[in-house]
Design an enzyme around this catalytic site. Structure first.
Site, PDB file in Angstrom:
ATOM      1  N   TYR A 197       0.992  -0.738   0.097  1.00  0.00           N
ATOM      2  CA  TYR A 197       0.332  -0.064   0.600  1.00  0.00           C
ATOM      3  C   TYR A 197       1.228   1.418  -0.170  1.00  0.00           C
ATOM      4  CZ  TYR A 197      -4.137  -3.258   1.131  1.00  0.00           C
ATOM      5  OH  TYR A 197      -5.536  -3.561   0.643  1.00  0.00           O
ATOM      6  N   TYR A 243     -14.665  -4.754   3.468  1.00  0.00           N
ATOM      7  CA  TYR A 243     -12.660  -5.136   2.496  1.00  0.00           C
ATOM      8  C   TYR A 243     -13.175  -6.853   3.047  1.00  0.00           C
ATOM      9  CZ  TYR A 243      -8.220  -5.366   2.668  1.00  0.00           C
ATOM     10  OH  TYR A 243      -7.103  -6.336   2.484  1.00  0.00           O
ATOM     11  N   ASP A 295     -16.526 -12.427   8.710  1.00  0.00           N
ATOM     12  CA  ASP A 295     -15.860 -12.014   8.503  1.00  0.00           C
ATOM     13  C   ASP A 295     -15.070 -11.529   9.759  1.00  0.00           C
ATOM     14  OD1 ASP A 295     -12.937 -11.327   8.318  1.00  0.00           O
ATOM     15  OD2 ASP A 295     -13.149  -9.995   6.395  1.00  0.00           O
ATOM     16  N   LYS A 311      -6.094 -11.919  12.288  1.00  0.00           N
ATOM     17  CA  LYS A 311      -5.036 -10.907  12.495  1.00  0.00           C
ATOM     18  C   LYS A 311      -4.553 -11.212  14.100  1.00  0.00           C
ATOM     19  CE  LYS A 311      -6.266  -7.264   9.316  1.00  0.00           C
ATOM     20  NZ  LYS A 311      -6.788  -7.155   8.635  1.00  0.00           N
TER      21      LYS A 311
END
Ligand SMILES: *Cc1c(COP(=O)(O)O)cnc(C)c1O
Length: 443
Positions: free
Chosen positions: A19, A147, A241, A270
């Site tokens: 990114y 996302y 999610d 995560k």
């Protein structure tokens, strides 16, 4: 003697960062140590990690308990293939997770990161219907601003935003609906009903209660419960999610714990390992698993990664879970939540603020710069730099600046974060919009 290049310069010569527009981005900040909520740079500067290093860290950096368990596992069994073989850490982790997940979750499938956890979930749904003899049922439903990751399937069920534009022609078609933010619930339920008229809808994938990358956009457990009910009435499988929301981030252990209707499939990564090692997992309810059972080998789920269920990552996850399940951790999360709530009261009514959102340990401040702004705007860069100048790591999303701190962040450290959020109002109130946007396109 010529001066030796710094770590940042050596990095710039050989590394390609995520990114990041490498041509215009400033040199990367060289971090050599982590300790609690702090990151220590090569030159001794300390940075407060206000976003848990991209939402992964739960209990602080270089946590001794996790480090000890990881080190012990490395000396015992570092890896073993996971087809035809198993090991204690993978079994124990699956057992412990099924104890705390919504009661319908029955099986754990391991992979490597959040995107792969989503890919596995999508493939489970598609092959579930394939195995049941309904292959025509293959359309996914998702939120317009969602996302779910950067691999192709995950991109396909994510927002058609600027980041994925070069790949749009190759992304499979999905049905998008809006996020049922407060005040728009009835409208979005009507959108959902319209999509559910299609006979080919297979699955609904969503970020439960908080859409992270969209700018910490929040909606209620009540409306999500109602959406899951309507999907289930039409036989549509629901994928939560929880890659960002899992492991206490929104208050309870899982955002889905607040729902009255359980998701069929769940994705995690995560915080799963407390932010120490890459691992993803996808869990599912018994009927989905059962649809893959057969004398026919071809009905099996043909998906796997070399590092599936890596024992070291499993050990990290077990150690992190142990910490997450303590009363101490619950109290820390409650303390952060209460502090966020109090700060919200303080900042909400001030000039320059459009909206403040808050759930669990997540606080998002949406600034009001007047004219429209985007992720690429100078405003975002000004916020980012202001935080860094104040020794704080934040990654603003356009005009939204959010806090997502490690649970060990003290009340004094939270005050440092709040102070910079207050000061960011000056940036907004003195802001001159850029004449053109793309030249500022970096990072
Ligand atoms: C970060 C994220 C992903 C992707 O996870 P990676 O490990 O970065 O591939 C997927 N879904 C959600 C909700 C996320 O926040």
């Amino acid at each position: 003697m010529p001066e030796l290049p710094s770590l940042s310069e050596r990095d710039h010569a050989v590394v390609w960062h995520p990114y990041t527009q490498m041509q215009t981005a400033p040199l990367a900040v060289p971090i050599v140590r982590g300790e609690g909520s702090w990151l220590l740079a090569e030159d001794g500067t300390r940075y407060l990690d206000g976003i848990s290093s991209w939402w992964v860290n739960l209990h602080g950096h270089a946590h001794p308990h996790i480090a000890a368990r990881v080190s012990e596992q490395l000396r015992t069994l570092e890896h073993v293939l996971f087809a035809g073989f198993t090991h204690p850490a993978a079994v124990e982790l699956a057992e412990q997770l099924l104890e705390i997940l919504p009661t319908n979750q029955a099986r754990v499938f391991y992979s490597d990161n959040g995107s792969t956890a989503v890919e596995v979930a999508l493939k489970m749904v598609l092959q579930y219907f394939h195995n049941l003899g309904q292959p025509e049922r293959r359309t996914f439903l998702c939120f317009r601003d969602s996302y779910h990751g950067d691999t192709f399937g995950a991109m396909a069920v994510s927002s058609r935003g600027a980041f994925t534009q070069p790949f749009w022609p190759l992304l499979f078609d999905v049905e998008f609906i809006d996020v049922p933010v407060p005040g728009r619930e009835a409208e979005v339920l009507a959108q959902l009903d319209a999509v559910l008229q299609r006979p080919d809808v297979a699955g609904f994938i969503f970020e439960p209660l908080v859409l992270g990358t969209a700018g910490m956009v929040m909606y209620s457990p009540e409306v999500l419960t109602e959406m899951l009910r309507r999907c289930h009435q039409r036989g549509v499988l629901c994928i939560a999610d929880e890659v960002m929301t899992g492991f206490g981030r929104t208050g309870p252990l899982f955002a889905s714990s607040l729902l009255q209707e359980q998701p069929d499939i769940m994705c995690f990564s995560k915080g799963l390992t407390g932010g120490t090692l890459a691992m993803g997992l996808t869990t599912c309810a018994a009927p989905i698993y059962d649809a893959f059972l057969s004398d026919d080998k071809m009905r099996a789920l043909f998906h796997g990664h070399s590092y599936t269920a890596n024992p070291v990552a499993c050990a990290a996850a077990l150690a992190s879970l142990e910490l997450t399940r303590t009363d101490d951790c619950t109290r820390q999360r409650q303390r952060i939540e209460a502090a966020h709530a109090a700060f919200r009261q303080e900042i909400e009514a001030l000039p320059g603020i459009r909206q403040v959102r808050h759930r669990g340990t997540i606080l998002a401040v949406e600034y009001d710069p007047g004219e429209g702004t985007s992720y690429f705007s100078r405003l975002r860069d000004a916020f980012y730099q202001m935080a860094l100048d104040n020794h704080i790591v934040l990654r603003p999303l356009g005009n939204v600046v959010y806090l997502l701190p490690p649970y060990c962040t003290t009340s004094e450290e939270l005050e440092l974060l709040y102070a910079v959020l207050l000061r960011m109002r000056d940036v907004v109130l003195n802001f001159e919009p850029a004449p053109t946007l793309p030249e500022y396109l970096h990072d």
